[in-house]
Structures are given as C-alpha cells and as structure tokens.
Design a protein around this motif. Sequence first.
Motif, PDB file in Angstrom:
ATOM      1  N   VAL A  72       0.859  -1.187   0.000  1.00 26.25           N
ATOM      2  CA  VAL A  72       0.000   0.000   0.000  1.00 26.25           C
ATOM      3  C   VAL A  72       0.893   1.234   0.000  1.00 26.25           C
ATOM      4  O   VAL A  72       2.096   1.146   0.224  1.00 26.25           O
ATOM      5  N   ASP A  73       0.284   2.399  -0.226  1.00 28.56           N
ATOM      6  CA  ASP A  73       1.076   3.632  -0.213  1.00 28.56           C
ATOM      7  C   ASP A  73       1.413   4.031   1.219  1.00 28.56           C
ATOM      8  O   ASP A  73       0.820   3.558   2.188  1.00 28.56           O
ATOM      9  N   ARG A  74       2.391   4.922   1.364  1.00 28.19           N
ATOM     10  CA  ARG A  74       2.905   5.299   2.674  1.00 28.19           C
ATOM     11  C   ARG A  74       1.846   5.937   3.565  1.00 28.19           C
ATOM     12  O   ARG A  74       1.823   5.709   4.784  1.00 28.19           O
ATOM     13  N   PHE A  75       0.955   6.726   2.980  1.00 35.68           N
ATOM     14  CA  PHE A  75      -0.025   7.449   3.784  1.00 35.68           C
ATOM     15  C   PHE A  75      -1.091   6.504   4.338  1.00 35.68           C
ATOM     16  O   PHE A  75      -1.466   6.599   5.508  1.00 35.68           O
ATOM     17  N   ARG A  76      -1.567   5.595   3.507  1.00 37.41           N
ATOM     18  CA  ARG A  76      -2.542   4.613   3.993  1.00 37.41           C
ATOM     19  C   ARG A  76      -1.904   3.716   5.039  1.00 37.41           C
ATOM     20  O   ARG A  76      -2.530   3.366   6.051  1.00 37.41           O
ATOM     21  N   LEU A  77      -0.652   3.342   4.811  1.00 38.35           N
ATOM     22  CA  LEU A  77       0.063   2.506   5.770  1.00 38.35           C
ATOM     23  C   LEU A  77       0.160   3.197   7.122  1.00 38.35           C
ATOM     24  O   LEU A  77      -0.136   2.600   8.166  1.00 38.35           O
ATOM     25  N   SER A  78       0.597   4.453   7.142  1.00 38.45           N
ATOM     26  CA  SER A  78       0.790   5.173   8.405  1.00 38.45           C
ATOM     27  C   SER A  78      -0.526   5.321   9.155  1.00 38.45           C
ATOM     28  O   SER A  78      -0.580   5.143  10.384  1.00 38.45           O
ATOM     29  N   ARG A  79      -1.613   5.629   8.449  1.00 37.51           N
ATOM     30  CA  ARG A  79      -2.914   5.787   9.098  1.00 37.51           C
ATOM     31  C   ARG A  79      -3.374   4.465   9.705  1.00 37.51           C
ATOM     32  O   ARG A  79      -3.849   4.428  10.851  1.00 37.51           O
ATOM     33  N   ALA A  80      -3.237   3.383   8.959  1.00 37.78           N
ATOM     34  CA  ALA A  80      -3.688   2.079   9.451  1.00 37.78           C
ATOM     35  C   ALA A  80      -2.855   1.622  10.648  1.00 37.78           C
ATOM     36  O   ALA A  80      -3.386   1.065  11.618  1.00 37.78           O
ATOM     37  N   PHE A  81      -1.560   1.863  10.583  1.00 37.47           N
ATOM     38  CA  PHE A  81      -0.679   1.408  11.656  1.00 37.47           C
ATOM     39  C   PHE A  81      -0.963   2.161  12.958  1.00 37.47           C
ATOM     40  O   PHE A  81      -1.079   1.552  14.027  1.00 37.47           O
ATOM     41  N   LYS A  82      -1.100   3.472  12.864  1.00 34.29           N
ATOM     42  CA  LYS A  82      -1.359   4.250  14.076  1.00 34.29           C
ATOM     43  C   LYS A  82      -2.717   3.924  14.665  1.00 34.29           C
ATOM     44  O   LYS A  82      -2.878   3.864  15.892  1.00 34.29           O
ATOM     45  N   ALA A  83      -3.698   3.687  13.816  1.00 34.10           N
ATOM     46  CA  ALA A  83      -5.014   3.312  14.321  1.00 34.10           C
ATOM     47  C   ALA A  83      -4.975   1.971  15.026  1.00 34.10           C
ATOM     48  O   ALA A  83      -5.696   1.743  16.010  1.00 34.10           O
ATOM     49  N   ALA A  84      -4.130   1.064  14.560  1.00 32.98           N
ATOM     50  CA  ALA A  84      -4.069  -0.279  15.138  1.00 32.98           C
ATOM     51  C   ALA A  84      -3.246  -0.329  16.412  1.00 32.98           C
ATOM     52  O   ALA A  84      -3.627  -0.991  17.392  1.00 32.98           O
ATOM     53  N   TYR A  85      -2.092   0.377  16.444  1.00 23.48           N
ATOM     54  CA  TYR A  85      -1.140   0.198  17.540  1.00 23.48           C
ATOM     55  C   TYR A  85      -0.900   1.450  18.376  1.00 23.48           C
ATOM     56  O   TYR A  85      -0.132   1.404  19.334  1.00 23.48           O
ATOM     57  N   GLY A  86      -1.540   2.550  18.018  1.00 19.89           N
ATOM     58  CA  GLY A  86      -1.437   3.742  18.839  1.00 19.89           C
ATOM     59  C   GLY A  86      -0.179   4.563  18.623  1.00 19.89           C
ATOM     60  O   GLY A  86      -0.003   5.599  19.266  1.00 19.89           O
ATOM     61  N   LEU A  87       0.699   4.128  17.733  1.00 18.77           N
ATOM     62  CA  LEU A  87       1.923   4.833  17.405  1.00 18.77           C
ATOM     63  C   LEU A  87       2.132   4.804  15.899  1.00 18.77           C
ATOM     64  O   LEU A  87       1.736   3.850  15.234  1.00 18.77           O
ATOM     65  N   ALA A  88       2.773   5.844  15.374  1.00 20.42           N
ATOM     66  CA  ALA A  88       3.183   5.818  13.976  1.00 20.42           C
ATOM     67  C   ALA A  88       4.289   4.789  13.798  1.00 20.42           C
ATOM     68  O   ALA A  88       4.976   4.431  14.764  1.00 20.42           O
ATOM     69  N   PRO A  89       4.502   4.270  12.574  1.00 14.17           N
ATOM     70  CA  PRO A  89       5.519   3.232  12.378  1.00 14.17           C
ATOM     71  C   PRO A  89       6.903   3.613  12.893  1.00 14.17           C
ATOM     72  O   PRO A  89       7.589   2.800  13.512  1.00 14.17           O
ATOM     73  N   HIS A  90       7.337   4.874  12.655  1.00 14.00           N
ATOM     74  CA  HIS A  90       8.676   5.260  13.110  1.00 14.00           C
ATOM     75  C   HIS A  90       8.763   5.260  14.631  1.00 14.00           C
ATOM     76  O   HIS A  90       9.768   4.842  15.214  1.00 14.00           O
ATOM     77  N   ALA A  91       7.687   5.714  15.310  1.00 13.39           N
ATOM     78  CA  ALA A  91       7.685   5.724  16.768  1.00 13.39           C
ATOM     79  C   ALA A  91       7.648   4.301  17.322  1.00 13.39           C
ATOM     80  O   ALA A  91       8.282   3.996  18.341  1.00 13.39           O
ATOM     81  N   TYR A  92       6.918   3.423  16.644  1.00 14.16           N
ATOM     82  CA  TYR A  92       6.867   2.026  17.076  1.00 14.16           C
ATOM     83  C   TYR A  92       8.245   1.383  16.970  1.00 14.16           C
ATOM     84  O   TYR A  92       8.673   0.647  17.868  1.00 14.16           O
ATOM     85  N   LEU A  93       8.954   1.652  15.871  1.00 14.00           N
ATOM     86  CA  LEU A  93      10.288   1.073  15.695  1.00 14.00           C
ATOM     87  C   LEU A  93      11.236   1.554  16.792  1.00 14.00           C
ATOM     88  O   LEU A  93      12.015   0.760  17.336  1.00 14.00           O
ATOM     89  N   VAL A  94      11.174   2.822  17.134  1.00 12.86           N
ATOM     90  CA  VAL A  94      12.026   3.336  18.212  1.00 12.86           C
ATOM     91  C   VAL A  94      11.709   2.643  19.528  1.00 12.86           C
ATOM     92  O   VAL A  94      12.610   2.214  20.266  1.00 12.86           O
ATOM     93  N   GLN A  95      10.422   2.498  19.834  1.00  7.10           N
ATOM     94  CA  GLN A  95      10.053   1.850  21.092  1.00  7.10           C
ATOM     95  C   GLN A  95      10.428   0.373  21.103  1.00  7.10           C
ATOM     96  O   GLN A  95      10.808  -0.176  22.142  1.00  7.10           O
ATOM     97  N   LEU A  96      10.338  -0.282  19.964  1.00 10.37           N
ATOM     98  CA  LEU A  96      10.761  -1.672  19.866  1.00 10.37           C
ATOM     99  C   LEU A  96      12.253  -1.785  20.164  1.00 10.37           C
ATOM    100  O   LEU A  96      12.699  -2.666  20.912  1.00 10.37           O
ATOM    101  N   ARG A  97      13.033  -0.887  19.598  1.00 10.14           N
ATOM    102  CA  ARG A  97      14.473  -0.892  19.859  1.00 10.14           C
ATOM    103  C   ARG A  97      14.764  -0.603  21.332  1.00 10.14           C
ATOM    104  O   ARG A  97      15.660  -1.210  21.933  1.00 10.14           O
ATOM    105  N   LEU A  98      14.030   0.327  21.923  1.00  8.95           N
ATOM    106  CA  LEU A  98      14.253   0.658  23.328  1.00  8.95           C
ATOM    107  C   LEU A  98      13.905  -0.517  24.239  1.00  8.95           C
ATOM    108  O   LEU A  98      14.591  -0.770  25.241  1.00  8.95           O
ATOM    109  N   SER A  99      12.848  -1.238  23.915  1.00  9.96           N
ATOM    110  CA  SER A  99      12.487  -2.420  24.693  1.00  9.96           C
ATOM    111  C   SER A  99      13.602  -3.457  24.646  1.00  9.96           C
ATOM    112  O   SER A  99      13.970  -4.059  25.669  1.00  9.96           O
TER     113      SER A  99
END
Length: 279
Positions: free
Chosen positions: A200-227
Amino acid sequence: MATDHWITLKLDAETGIETIRAHFTGHAYDPHWHDSYLIGITEQGVQQFNCRRQLHNSLPGQAFMLEPGEVHDGNAPAPDGFTYSMLYLQPHWLDAQMRALFEDAPAHCLPGFSHTLACEPALVQHIARAFAALHHQDLRIVRHAALDDLLETLSRTLHWRAPGPEPLRLPSVAIKAREYLHAHVEQDIGLDDLAGATGVDRFRLSRAFKAAYGLAPHAYLVQLRLSLARKLLRQGLTPADVAAALGFADQSHLGRWFRRAYGLSPARYRSHCTNLPDR
C-alpha cells in the motif's frame, strides 16, 4: 522533560522483578511500552497517562496495572508533580507463579487486567509491601511472603486470555508492517520499505498502523528498539554496544530516546540492574 525529578531503580536477581520509585513534575515520559506487567501505586499527587485509548488519573490510594505492550505516557497535571512506586513483573515469571499457586489456572492462556485503575485497599497495601520487600532487599522469606500475598490478591483482578494471532479487527496492512519491523529491527528502515512490504502507499500505511497500535511506524520502531535495549543493558552490554547492535546512530542517539521514554540514561539503568560501571 522537566528537571525536577528523581528515580531509584533496583533489580531483584531471584525473580527478575524491577522496582522503581520516582517523582516527576510536568512532562514525565513520551508514549512507550514495556515487555513486562506494570503494577504500581501513586503515592502523592496526580499521575496522568493515556492508555487503552483513555486518559487516566491515578490518585493516592489507587493501583494501576498495565499489560505487556500497552502504550502509555506520563504527565503531572498539578505543579507539585507525582510520586509513584512500581513493580515490573516478567511475563514468564508471573505466568509460572500464578500456575504454581492456583491449580485452576487455564492452560495455554496469559494473565490480563480487566481495568487499568483499581480502588482496592487490599491490593494497594500488598503492592506497597511487595515493593518495599524487594526494593530494600528484605530477607528472602519476607520477599516470598510479600509476593505470594500480592499474587493472591491479584488473582481476583486477573482474567485469562488466550494467546494467538493479531485480533481479526486489525487491518492486515498494519499486521504485516509490524511483522516487518520486528524482523528488521536493527536496519535503517524507511516508510518506502514498509510500503513495499505491505503493498500500500505510505499514507494509507501510516494511518492504518497508528489506528491499530497507537503509534506511527517510526515511533513504534524506536520503542521496539528501546524495549530490546533494556534487555541488552540488563545482560551487561554497554550503551555503546547496545546502540550499535540496534541500529541507533550512536550512544548519544540511544540516550536521548531512552531518557524520553524512561526518564533515565541507559548507563544509569545498566548500573542499577547489573552493578557494572559504564566503560
């Protein structure tokens, strides 16, 4: 972040439980999650945080409980800030203890919390006692008794949920993107990479991801690394080695994100958990 704060942290070697007592004023920490169960009490002030798509105000006399992976932040809405005590329970430890203590625990299920806040005096009392016993390294028999009392009280709050695939309500594009992030956590991933992996395109991806997990993809990746960084630091790796292993630009880059999420530096976290100096 406000500078008027302090944190004390201990690691119980026998159980792997981290105990943290802290005070914050103003903004405490950015949205993040933990791999542990968080069980604590607010001692003073108002601890305000977003979790489960709700704004919560934890007050003295209340217990707060979060499951692994639940995104939350922290803020002090009153000028005098808030003070809290909290236990970080490793999922494998909690699961094993609950099954050992309670024979009717269903097989192939995980503990879960029905509510984020609880106004239960007995639970608050047992959290405080267990925290004190572990944080101050009381006699083993005292620590064991305090934890058993806490687990018995928690059993009235816990429900059991079956592990399995992502809920069907989550869009497949978000699930695929999350799987891609976990599989390439140490790489310099771009939104184009995620878009290509999910179709899918980047904009649809970002909207779907944040709606599902509460964070944008870049923020999720940072938190995954921090964990993952917390785990590596507990194992004794230096902040510089952790930064290199997880794809941070350097130790300073890791440190900036770590302090925003947890309120202390990677080196300080490592020293509290391992008694090893940074080098």
